[in-house]
Design an enzyme around this catalytic site. Structure first.
Site, PDB file in Angstrom:
ATOM      1  N   LYS A 202       0.828  -1.201   0.000  1.00 14.85           N
ATOM      2  CA  LYS A 202       0.000   0.000   0.000  1.00 14.85           C
ATOM      3  C   LYS A 202       0.866   1.256   0.000  1.00 14.85           C
ATOM      4  CE  LYS A 202      -2.561  -2.236  -0.933  1.00 14.85           C
ATOM      5  NZ  LYS A 202      -3.541  -2.270  -2.044  1.00 14.85           N
ATOM      6  N   ASP A 265      -7.837   0.443  -5.351  1.00 11.39           N
ATOM      7  CA  ASP A 265      -6.529   1.036  -5.624  1.00 11.39           C
ATOM      8  C   ASP A 265      -6.604   2.104  -6.709  1.00 11.39           C
ATOM      9  OD1 ASP A 265      -3.425   0.607  -5.202  1.00 11.39           O
ATOM     10  OD2 ASP A 265      -3.751   0.781  -7.357  1.00 11.39           O
ATOM     11  N   GLU A 269      -6.052   6.277  -5.877  1.00 16.44           N
ATOM     12  CA  GLU A 269      -5.022   7.164  -6.412  1.00 16.44           C
ATOM     13  C   GLU A 269      -5.619   8.325  -7.193  1.00 16.44           C
ATOM     14  OE1 GLU A 269      -2.862   4.097  -8.268  1.00 16.44           O
ATOM     15  OE2 GLU A 269      -3.957   4.147 -10.175  1.00 16.44           O
TER      16      GLU A 269
END
Length: 536
Positions: A202, A265, A269
């Site tokens: 992570k 994920d 971002e």
């Protein structure tokens, strides 16, 4: 930015080949049984209370290295394919950990023929003479574990060749679920005759290596990792995935699925990890100047306040500690900013999640790759914001970085909105907190503080860079147009939103994760064997 010529075949393919991906949420509710419960015959598992749920985790540590030979049983050669963000860090960590554990396992780097990365791999000890460096498909053919760490777009272009080159019984290892999302979008699957696992740190690759190096004297430190066992034909996939995570130096590992991983994920971002914080800083920098601040003070009160103060509190004490530490007028300013920013931010974040879940963001990455030769990716650090930022950093006094309550309200509201979108979609707290909080404050923001938000955007992965540049202007616009105008027009604070924030169950989950954080803070200025600069 250099990209493999092998991408041409993929980028020439029409984007119309993509079909929407249905969303399958995983319910999260109070239970005496752990969410994502798993067991290991090698590593000790434990159930941890994250808010109103229990989840099974494995704690890492260098004291577990003697268990690695058993976890990697049957693995004689590991092929780390690529040399981007994750590969240099993971290859070196694996090599060092396996050597320390006394494992007779060769870690070999595989690169496309003619790649300039051969020189970089040699600099950290991978060489042709030692048979630890070679052409990617030759390495794949020899490997019992193929860690496919080339870019997401390259994976989508080359997956058929990779699968064909893998020897019978070999395991495919991933550090991102993007390839699954791509395969689902075109109606394909992984070959059924192989194990498919993922270990997903992570944080960016350089932080994986830096914390590993910096934690050697304190039983290890690193970046938390999720793991997934997508296919387990051998019956040994789970233990191998856990061993991989331990060898990387992960403080703790939690289970996910490849599908859940890529959704959280890619979404994260584009949100608070990169895209949202970029948009927040740009919008506040302009706002504070309109209010009469100098450019330097505006940068200090916006970007520096986030990366040098707010996130440091969150890292060790939790999100709510930022709010609890404010008093009087400052707390009221925080409430105004939070109340005005939460719903506009959530509107964009929900759109991002839907775009990721439907496959549209995967399509965006692929189409961007198709245009890359005609429209190369340039740097974004030449605007006034980041030029002033360089000056501010040059004269920085860490002890005098302010905690601006308005900035805190906007940043925390966006972080909480991101958390709520993930929870509403059924993601477990471990994944939510790591993708929305820990990766931001313990991995990415230290680099942003060291070199600037624009530097971080310029030097992240192609997938992250594409998303951040696409969505940062949306956050900038909606906050400026809806949130800040609401405050300026005297819109009352939504007390229900503030109460929901104060009583949110995620605070307990963050507190628990703080207990599991790395034993050292990352030092981004210290010498390291990992590379960080991608665009010069």
């Amino acid at each position: 930015m250099k990209f493999s010529l092998a991408l041409a075949a993929l980028f020439a393919t029409s984007a119309a080949a993509f079909a929407p991906i249905s969303v399958t949420s995983r319910a999260v509710s109070a239970s005496s049984t752990a969410v994502n419960s798993f067991s290991s015959t090698i590593f000790k598992t434990e159930d941890v209370n994250f808010a109103d749920t229990k989840e099974t985790i494995v704690r890492g540590g260098r004291d577990l290295f003697p268990l690695l030979p058993k976890a990697f049983e049957g693995i004689k050669e590991i092929g780390v394919i690529g040399w981007g963000s994750q590969a240099p860090a993971q290859a070196q960590n694996l090599r060092d950990s396996l050597n320390e554990a006394g494992c007779d396992i060769k870690v070999r780097i595989g690169l496309r023929e003619g790649s300039s990365s051969f020189a970089e791999a040699r600099e950290v000890g991978f060489t042709e003479d030692a048979d630890t460096l070679g052409e990617m498909f030759e390495v794949i053919k020899k490997s019992d574990l193929v860690m496919l760490l080339i870019s997401d777009a390259a994976q989508a272009a080359l997956y058929k060749d990779v699968f064909a080159a893998m020897k019978p019984g070999a395991t495919l290892g991933l550090s991102h679920g993007f390839l699954l999302g791509y395969l689902e979008s075109i109606g394909e699957k992984f070959p059924e005759n192989m194990d498919v696992i993922a270990v997903c740190p992570k944080g960016m690759g350089p932080s994986v290596r830096r914390l590993y190096e910096q934690g050697k004297e304190v039983n290890g430190a690193g970046i938390n990792a999720s793991f997934a066992v997508h296919q387990n034909k051998s019956g040994k996939a789970l233990e191998l995935a856990l061993g991989w995570g331990v060898a990387l130096g992960s403080p703790f590992m939690f289970e996910t699925t490849l599908s859940s991983e890529y959704r959280s994920d890619i979404y994260g971002e584009r949100g608070i990890l990169l895209g949202a914080v970029h948009g927040i800083v740009e919008s506040l920098y302009r706002r504070y100047q309109r209010q009469g601040m100098s450019p330097e003070q505006a940068f200090l009160e916006s970007c520096e306040s986030i990366t040098g103060n707010i996130v440091k509190i969150i890292s060790t004490k939790g999100i709510k500690a930022v709010y609890d530490g404010l008093e009087g007028e400052d707390k009221e300013i925080f409430k105004q900013a939070y109340s005005a920013s939460y719903m506009p931010a959530k509107e964009i974040l929900q759109e991002i999640y839907d775009e990721v879940s439907s496959g549209n963001e995967i399509r965006t990455v692929i189409m961007h790759g198709r245009r890359i030769n005609k429209y190369p990716v340039g740097k974004i650090d030449g605007t006034d914001t980041w030029i002033v930022g360089e000056k501010v950093r040059a004269s920085r006094d860490e002890d005098k970085i302010p905690l601006n309550p308005f900035t805190a309200g906007v940043y925390v509201a966006t972080m909480m909105a991101q958390i709520d979108v993930l929870l509403e979609a059924g993601h477990p707290y471990s994944e939510v907190v790591n993708e929305s909080v820990i990766e931001a404050v313990d991995s990415l923001c230290p680099y942003m503080h060291y070199r600037g938000v624009a530097f971080m955007v310029d030097n992240c992965s192609f997938t992250a860079k594409t998303g951040s540049r696409k969505w940062a202007p949306r956050f900038d616009y909606i906050l400026d147009q809806l949130a800040y105008t609401a405050v300026d027009n005297g819109k009352p604070v939504n007390e229900d939103l503030i109460k929901a924030f104060e009583e949110h169950k995620v605070h307990d989950a963050v507190t628990e994760c703080c207990k599991l954080r790395p034993t050292v803070d990352i030092s981004v200025g210290a010498s390291s064997t990992t590379k960080e600069i991608v665009i010069e």
